[in-house]
Design a protein around this motif. Structure first.
Motif, PDB file in Angstrom:
ATOM      1  N   UNK A  49      96.410  57.113  18.514  1.00 60.19           N
ATOM      2  CA  UNK A  49      97.481  56.123  18.676  1.00 60.19           C
ATOM      3  C   UNK A  49      98.831  56.833  18.625  1.00 60.19           C
ATOM      4  N   UNK A  50      99.144  57.549  19.707  1.00 54.55           N
ATOM      5  CA  UNK A  50     100.370  58.336  19.745  1.00 54.55           C
ATOM      6  C   UNK A  50     100.205  59.648  19.003  1.00 54.55           C
ATOM      7  N   UNK A  51     101.271  60.446  18.898  1.00 56.19           N
ATOM      8  CA  UNK A  51     101.206  61.720  18.160  1.00 56.19           C
ATOM      9  C   UNK A  51     100.850  61.483  16.690  1.00 56.19           C
ATOM     10  N   UNK A  52      99.922  62.289  16.178  1.00 54.31           N
ATOM     11  CA  UNK A  52      99.460  62.156  14.800  1.00 54.31           C
ATOM     12  C   UNK A  52      99.813  63.408  14.003  1.00 54.31           C
ATOM     13  N   UNK A  53     100.285  63.214  12.784  1.00 52.86           N
ATOM     14  CA  UNK A  53     100.604  64.346  11.922  1.00 52.86           C
ATOM     15  C   UNK A  53      99.345  65.075  11.497  1.00 52.86           C
ATOM     16  N   UNK A  54      99.443  66.382  11.478  1.00 52.22           N
ATOM     17  CA  UNK A  54      98.311  67.195  11.034  1.00 52.22           C
ATOM     18  C   UNK A  54      98.016  66.927   9.557  1.00 52.22           C
ATOM     19  N   UNK A  55      96.731  66.950   9.231  1.00 53.05           N
ATOM     20  CA  UNK A  55      96.333  66.809   7.839  1.00 53.05           C
ATOM     21  C   UNK A  55      96.131  65.394   7.367  1.00 53.05           C
ATOM     22  N   UNK A  56      96.260  64.393   8.250  1.00 56.56           N
ATOM     23  CA  UNK A  56      96.032  63.001   7.857  1.00 56.56           C
ATOM     24  C   UNK A  56      95.003  62.398   8.799  1.00 56.56           C
ATOM     25  N   UNK A  57      94.377  61.307   8.360  1.00 58.13           N
ATOM     26  CA  UNK A  57      93.410  60.620   9.213  1.00 58.13           C
ATOM     27  C   UNK A  57      94.116  60.015  10.423  1.00 58.13           C
ATOM     28  N   UNK A  58      93.523  60.204  11.586  1.00 59.76           N
ATOM     29  CA  UNK A  58      94.138  59.731  12.816  1.00 59.76           C
ATOM     30  C   UNK A  58      94.031  58.213  12.958  1.00 59.76           C
ATOM     31  N   UNK A  59      95.111  57.607  13.453  1.00 56.35           N
ATOM     32  CA  UNK A  59      95.031  56.245  13.949  1.00 56.35           C
ATOM     33  C   UNK A  59      94.497  56.316  15.373  1.00 56.35           C
ATOM     34  N   UNK A  60      93.550  55.449  15.704  1.00 58.87           N
ATOM     35  CA  UNK A  60      92.875  55.506  16.992  1.00 58.87           C
ATOM     36  C   UNK A  60      93.200  54.279  17.837  1.00 58.87           C
ATOM     37  N   UNK A  61      93.064  54.434  19.154  1.00 63.27           N
ATOM     38  CA  UNK A  61      93.274  53.340  20.093  1.00 63.27           C
ATOM     39  C   UNK A  61      92.118  53.308  21.086  1.00 63.27           C
ATOM     40  N   UNK A  62      91.673  52.072  21.427  1.00 63.65           N
ATOM     41  CA  UNK A  62      90.589  51.872  22.381  1.00 63.65           C
ATOM     42  C   UNK A  62      90.985  50.729  23.309  1.00 63.65           C
ATOM     43  N   UNK A  63      90.526  50.806  24.563  1.00 63.49           N
ATOM     44  CA  UNK A  63      90.792  49.697  25.473  1.00 63.49           C
ATOM     45  C   UNK A  63      89.740  49.640  26.572  1.00 63.49           C
ATOM     46  N   UNK A  64      89.523  48.439  27.087  1.00 64.19           N
ATOM     47  CA  UNK A  64      88.691  48.230  28.263  1.00 64.19           C
ATOM     48  C   UNK A  64      89.334  47.103  29.063  1.00 64.19           C
ATOM     49  N   UNK A  65      89.424  47.282  30.373  1.00 57.21           N
ATOM     50  CA  UNK A  65      90.031  46.255  31.214  1.00 57.21           C
ATOM     51  C   UNK A  65      89.327  46.219  32.567  1.00 57.21           C
ATOM     52  N   UNK A  66      89.424  45.072  33.227  1.00 54.18           N
ATOM     53  CA  UNK A  66      88.910  44.938  34.585  1.00 54.18           C
ATOM     54  C   UNK A  66      89.959  44.203  35.408  1.00 54.18           C
ATOM     55  N   UNK A  67      90.482  44.856  36.429  1.00 53.13           N
ATOM     56  CA  UNK A  67      91.490  44.263  37.304  1.00 53.13           C
ATOM     57  C   UNK A  67      90.807  43.732  38.557  1.00 53.13           C
ATOM     58  N   UNK A  68      90.837  42.406  38.706  1.00 52.13           N
ATOM     59  CA  UNK A  68      90.189  41.741  39.834  1.00 52.13           C
ATOM     60  C   UNK A  68      91.237  41.399  40.887  1.00 52.13           C
ATOM     61  N   UNK A  69      90.981  41.804  42.138  1.00 49.36           N
ATOM     62  CA  UNK A  69      91.919  41.565  43.228  1.00 49.36           C
ATOM     63  C   UNK A  69      91.653  40.195  43.844  1.00 49.36           C
ATOM     64  N   UNK A  70      92.513  39.226  43.523  1.00 52.86           N
ATOM     65  CA  UNK A  70      92.373  37.897  44.102  1.00 52.86           C
ATOM     66  C   UNK A  70      92.743  37.935  45.580  1.00 52.86           C
TER      67      UNK A  70
END
Length: 384
Positions: free
Chosen positions: A329-350
């Protein structure tokens, strides 16, 4: 229909394009109002929802192209519009977990004086969306139409392209090796948040931007960029002001690409590595990114940071595009537990001008006392 065309073209051309046309002719209101009656010009078809012809607003100026009209506007000026409307909620959001509806609007105007250069202006508006800030739908404007940036791009010789502008990213001409089209702010920078200092990353708002790209040949391109504060209080290149400078080297082949990016961000430095690979079969494209840097600390050792990203994208899955990504989740400081990001999307063309995108994203906070965020959003986008 003719009345609609007249109502659309006249105020748009006069109110928006005339102020930025340095060599504008005297405007003839009768010519504008009769614009929709002009025959045998392709752009009239654009108002009939013809997707093969770009909607064009004409702005004054002599000598642009041979097809310019006396007393009228040049066909080198174009306008494109986009509207995003979204509804969703984020469980665990500290601002609000309520079901929220937001919008974003953008107008991009451009014109050319030589056929090879581009003068561009962007205007944007959006609703306050603190709960859905991951979508970046121009929320900072708070329903006010504002200028998002003005730039001028021109060639110098056959291989060098230069861009200068106000409120423009210094990395505007970068070619970061990534083919993933992210849904959220966190993952759409392909792990290159700091080194490719963009408007959604480390750009300094309201600053002067400079970018230049050079075609080295054999698949190689190089680029440099600069952002600085041009206000009276700070000034470009001063100790009081904030200055970002960087460069990038990219190699692109038929189905893969790699890039390396460096940036000096006044009080921090960083390196970004990116790459992608596209398969000939129905397998998804793969994009990866890794960034590491150092942030200066007053009275202490420099703080090291890292960021990484992996994104998969199926560009032709059914009638749309499927994307899946994860990373820090953006730049993470060394030596600490990372904040994580996940995503899934589907773009449907109408259709050619409208898409619907349902998406799910998760921000995993690993610091003590921080609650994870889970967002469910449906976004409808229009372009015309």
């Amino acid at each position: 229909m003719k009345l609609f065309q007249r109502l659309l073209v006249a105020p748009a051309a006069l109110g928006l394009l005339s102020p930025i046309s340095a060599n504008a002719n005297e405007v003839n209101l009768n010519d504008i109002s009769n614009y929709s009656d002009v025959e045998n010009i392709e752009l009239a078809d654009s108002f009939n929802n013809n997707p093969s012809i770009e909607s064009t607003l004409l702005a004054g100026g002599e000598g642009l192209v041979d097809t310019s009209y006396d007393g009228g506007f040049s066909t080198t000026t174009t306008a494109s519009f986009s509207v995003d409307m979204a509804i969703g909620a984020v469980d665990g959001n500290t601002t609000s977990e309520a079901l929220t509806a937001v919008y974003g609007y953008q107008m991009d105007l451009s014109t050319s004086f030589t056929g090879e250069d581009t003068l561009a202006a962007a205007l944007k508006a959006g609703s306050n969306q603190s709960a859905l800030a991951q979508l970046d739908l121009n929320s900072t404007t708070n329903d006010a139409l504002t200028v998002d940036g003005i730039s001028y791009t021109f060639p110098l010789g056959d291989k060098l392209t230069v861009l200068v502008g106000d409120s423009t990213s210094g990395s505007a001409l970068y070619s970061t090796a990534c083919v993933y089209g992210g849904f959220t702010n966190t993952l759409d920078d392909c792990g290159n948040f700091s080194t490719a200092f963009t408007a959604t990353g480390h750009a300094v708002a309201g600053t002067v931007g400079f970018s230049a790209a050079y075609d080295i040949g054999n698949g190689f391109t190089g680029a440099v960029g600069y952002n600085g504060q041009g206000s009276d209080a700070a000034g470009l290149g001063t100790i009081e002001g904030t200055d970002f400078v960087g460069g990038q080297l990219t190699y692109t082949a038929d189905n893969y690409g790699v890039s390396i990016t460096y940036a000096d961000l006044d009080v921090a430095t960083g390196w970004g590595l990116n790459g992608y690979y596209t398969f000939a079969s129905n397998l998804p494209s793969v994009s990866v990114g890794y960034e590491f840097g150092e942030v200066e600390q007053v009275g202490a050792d420099d703080q090291e940071t890292t960021q990484w990203f992996v994104g998969l994208q199926w560009d032709e899955l059914g009638n749309g595009t499927l994307g899946v990504a994860l990373g820090s989740d953006g730049p993470q400081n060394e030596g600490v537990d990372e904040d994580m990001a996940y995503e899934v999307f589907y773009t449907y063309n109408v259709n050619d001008s409208m898409t619907i995108t349902p998406a799910l994203f998760i921000i995993e906070h690993n610091q003590a006392g921080a609650e994870d965020e889970t967002g469910v959003v449906v976004k409808t986008s229009f372009s015309f």
